[in-house]
Enzyme design. Sequence first.
Site, mmCIF file in Angstrom:
data_model
loop_
_atom_site.group_PDB
_atom_site.id
_atom_site.type_symbol
_atom_site.label_atom_id
_atom_site.label_comp_id
_atom_site.label_asym_id
_atom_site.label_seq_id
_atom_site.Cartn_x
_atom_site.Cartn_y
_atom_site.Cartn_z
ATOM 1 N N GLN A 41 55.685 -2.012 -23.241
ATOM 2 C CA GLN A 41 55.410 -1.207 -22.055
ATOM 3 C C GLN A 41 56.586 -1.337 -21.090
ATOM 4 O O GLN A 41 56.841 -2.406 -20.545
ATOM 5 C CB GLN A 41 54.126 -1.641 -21.349
ATOM 6 C CG GLN A 41 53.758 -0.659 -20.237
ATOM 7 C CD GLN A 41 52.683 -1.168 -19.310
ATOM 8 O OE1 GLN A 41 52.884 -2.156 -18.610
ATOM 9 N NE2 GLN A 41 51.547 -0.496 -19.296
ATOM 10 N N HIS A 69 55.211 3.117 -18.389
ATOM 11 C CA HIS A 69 54.143 2.707 -17.478
ATOM 12 C C HIS A 69 54.107 3.657 -16.282
ATOM 13 O O HIS A 69 54.794 3.465 -15.286
ATOM 14 C CB HIS A 69 54.376 1.269 -17.022
ATOM 15 C CG HIS A 69 53.186 0.632 -16.371
ATOM 16 N ND1 HIS A 69 52.007 1.298 -16.140
ATOM 17 C CD2 HIS A 69 52.988 -0.644 -15.895
ATOM 18 C CE1 HIS A 69 51.143 0.487 -15.556
ATOM 19 N NE2 HIS A 69 51.719 -0.695 -15.404
ATOM 20 N N ASN A 80 49.158 2.327 -12.230
ATOM 21 C CA ASN A 80 49.033 1.080 -11.464
ATOM 22 C C ASN A 80 49.967 0.952 -10.271
ATOM 23 O O ASN A 80 50.221 -0.141 -9.790
ATOM 24 C CB ASN A 80 49.229 -0.135 -12.383
ATOM 25 C CG ASN A 80 48.126 -0.267 -13.405
ATOM 26 O OD1 ASN A 80 47.390 0.676 -13.670
ATOM 27 N ND2 ASN A 80 47.996 -1.440 -13.998
ATOM 28 N N TYR A 100 53.234 1.503 -9.939
ATOM 29 C CA TYR A 100 54.635 1.134 -10.132
ATOM 30 C C TYR A 100 55.511 2.394 -10.062
ATOM 31 O O TYR A 100 55.044 3.476 -9.730
ATOM 32 C CB TYR A 100 54.800 0.349 -11.428
ATOM 33 C CG TYR A 100 54.092 -0.989 -11.357
ATOM 34 C CD1 TYR A 100 54.562 -2.000 -10.522
ATOM 35 C CD2 TYR A 100 52.913 -1.221 -12.069
ATOM 36 C CE1 TYR A 100 53.894 -3.216 -10.410
ATOM 37 C CE2 TYR A 100 52.238 -2.432 -11.969
ATOM 38 C CZ TYR A 100 52.728 -3.432 -11.131
ATOM 39 O OH TYR A 100 52.054 -4.621 -11.011
ATOM 40 N N ARG A 128 51.297 5.737 -20.196
ATOM 41 C CA ARG A 128 50.054 5.268 -19.574
ATOM 42 C C ARG A 128 49.897 5.906 -18.195
ATOM 43 O O ARG A 128 50.846 5.923 -17.398
ATOM 44 C CB ARG A 128 50.043 3.743 -19.426
ATOM 45 C CG ARG A 128 48.630 3.204 -19.130
ATOM 46 C CD ARG A 128 48.598 1.698 -19.005
ATOM 47 N NE ARG A 128 47.296 1.170 -19.393
ATOM 48 C CZ ARG A 128 46.695 0.135 -18.827
ATOM 49 N NH1 ARG A 128 47.278 -0.510 -17.833
ATOM 50 N NH2 ARG A 128 45.527 -0.285 -19.252
ATOM 51 N N ASN A 162 47.877 -1.251 -6.152
ATOM 52 C CA ASN A 162 49.189 -1.317 -5.487
ATOM 53 C C ASN A 162 49.385 -0.201 -4.463
ATOM 54 O O ASN A 162 50.447 0.431 -4.384
ATOM 55 C CB ASN A 162 50.324 -1.321 -6.523
ATOM 56 C CG ASN A 162 50.482 -2.662 -7.204
ATOM 57 O OD1 ASN A 162 50.287 -3.707 -6.595
ATOM 58 N ND2 ASN A 162 50.834 -2.647 -8.481
ATOM 59 N N GLY A 184 41.121 -5.016 -22.639
ATOM 60 C CA GLY A 184 42.034 -5.893 -21.928
ATOM 61 C C GLY A 184 41.589 -7.341 -21.921
ATOM 62 O O GLY A 184 41.871 -8.103 -22.842
ATOM 63 N N ARG A 185 40.887 -7.727 -20.853
ATOM 64 C CA ARG A 185 40.531 -9.136 -20.672
ATOM 65 C C ARG A 185 39.793 -9.770 -21.847
ATOM 66 O O ARG A 185 40.017 -10.953 -22.140
ATOM 67 C CB ARG A 185 39.748 -9.289 -19.365
ATOM 68 C CG ARG A 185 40.646 -9.214 -18.128
ATOM 69 C CD ARG A 185 39.875 -9.085 -16.837
ATOM 70 N NE ARG A 185 39.301 -7.757 -16.674
ATOM 71 C CZ ARG A 185 38.691 -7.337 -15.580
ATOM 72 N NH1 ARG A 185 38.555 -8.154 -14.547
ATOM 73 N NH2 ARG A 185 38.211 -6.116 -15.498
#
Length: 381
Positions: free
Chosen positions: A117, A193, A196, A198, A245, A253, A335-336
Site C-alpha cells: 500500500q 492509498h 483515511n 492521507y 483504496r 484524519n 483487519g483487526r
Amino acid sequence: MVVFPGRNQSDHSYASFIMAQKLFTEAKLGSLTLQNHIVMAPMTRNRATADHIPTDIMATYYAQRASVGLIISEGVGQSRNGEGNARIPGIHNALQVEAWKKVTAAVHAKGGKIFAQLMHTGRIGHSLHLGDNAEVVAPSALAAAGEIFTEEGMAPHPTPRALTADEVRKTIQEFVQASINAIDAGFDGVELHGANGYLIEQFISPDSNQRTDEYGGNIENRSRFLLEIAEAAGQDIGLDKVGVRLSPYGVFNDIKPYAEVDETYTYIARKLNEIGVVYIHLVDHTSMGAPAVPEQIVKAIREAYTGTLILSGGYDAQQAEAALESGVADLIAFGRPILANPDFVERLKTDAELNQPDYTTLYTPGEKGYTDYPVLEAANA
C-alpha cells in the site's frame, strides 16, 4: 441504513455458511490466483526503524498471515516527504527495497500474495519523522485539526506547505517510481492509498483542497491527482498490478463529509474503470465514528466499476459470505481479527474462538502484540 450490502444478511446458521464457503475457494485477481476470497486489510503497525527501513520481524508477521488470499501491507512511504509518521516503512531507496525483499520472499514461501500500500502522509505528518530536506506538504496550506503522535509525545498537526503544480507532478512520479520499486522488491502489486485522510484523499476532499489550478476546484480536478497516479503507475508496472483504496464518508484524519461525496466517488469509480486498475478497495469507517456508507453509493460504484471490488468494514464470516454470494463484493477484507489471529482462515473454517487484539501494543516497537499471538495448536495445548 445499511452500511454495505450483505452486512445484515447473517441470519442463516453457521452450518449453512460452511456448506456454501465461497469465502474459502480460490479467487482470481487480474493474473493472480488467490488461495481464497479473504484479504488482509492494510494496518499501520509502526515496526520499521526510525529511518523507515522494514525490519526482520515484519517478515515474520506477514508470513504468519500468508494463508489469506491477499495481504495488503501497511501504508508504505513512497517518498521522503511521504514518511511523516513514526516508524512507518518506506520504499523509495535501495535499503528499503532490499529489506522488503525479505518480507515478500517470506510471504511467497508460504504460498501467499502481497500488495504494497503506497501512502503519502501529506499534512498528517510531522517533521520529527522526516529526514533531512523533507517537509510536510499537502494540496493546500491547511493544518488538520487535532494532534499527531510523535516519538516525543503528542503534538499539534503542523501547517503544511502547499505543493506547487510542478511539485504535484513530481509527487505523481514519486508514486510511479515507488510502484516500480515495489515490484522490484517482490510485491505482486500496489494499492494506492486514497483513503483515511492521507495525501491522495486530501486532494479529493474540497475541505482540504482549496487549490485553484488543475488539481483543485471541481470534482474532475480534485480527482486528477489520484487518476494520473493510477494511469501512470499502470503504464509502468501493468494495470493488473494496481489497486486503489477509497473511503467515501470517512472522517479519519480530519476529513469531513461534503455535499458532492456520492458524485465524487461515482466519478472516480467510473474513471478507474476506464483506466483499468485491477481493484477498488472500498472501506467503511462506521466503527471509527464515520457516517455509514449508504447502500446506494456502494451499488453505484459497483455499477460504475466492473473490476474486482473489495469491501472492508466489520464483516464476520457469514456476512462476508452473503456479500460474496450476492455479487456486490468480489473479495472481503478483514483487519483487526487478522492482526490478532495469524491463523485467521483456519479459525473461520472451524468456527474457532478468535484472539482479541492487545490495543496497547498496536503501534509499539518489538514483537509483543505483533508476532506473538497464539495459533490454534498453541492455544489448545
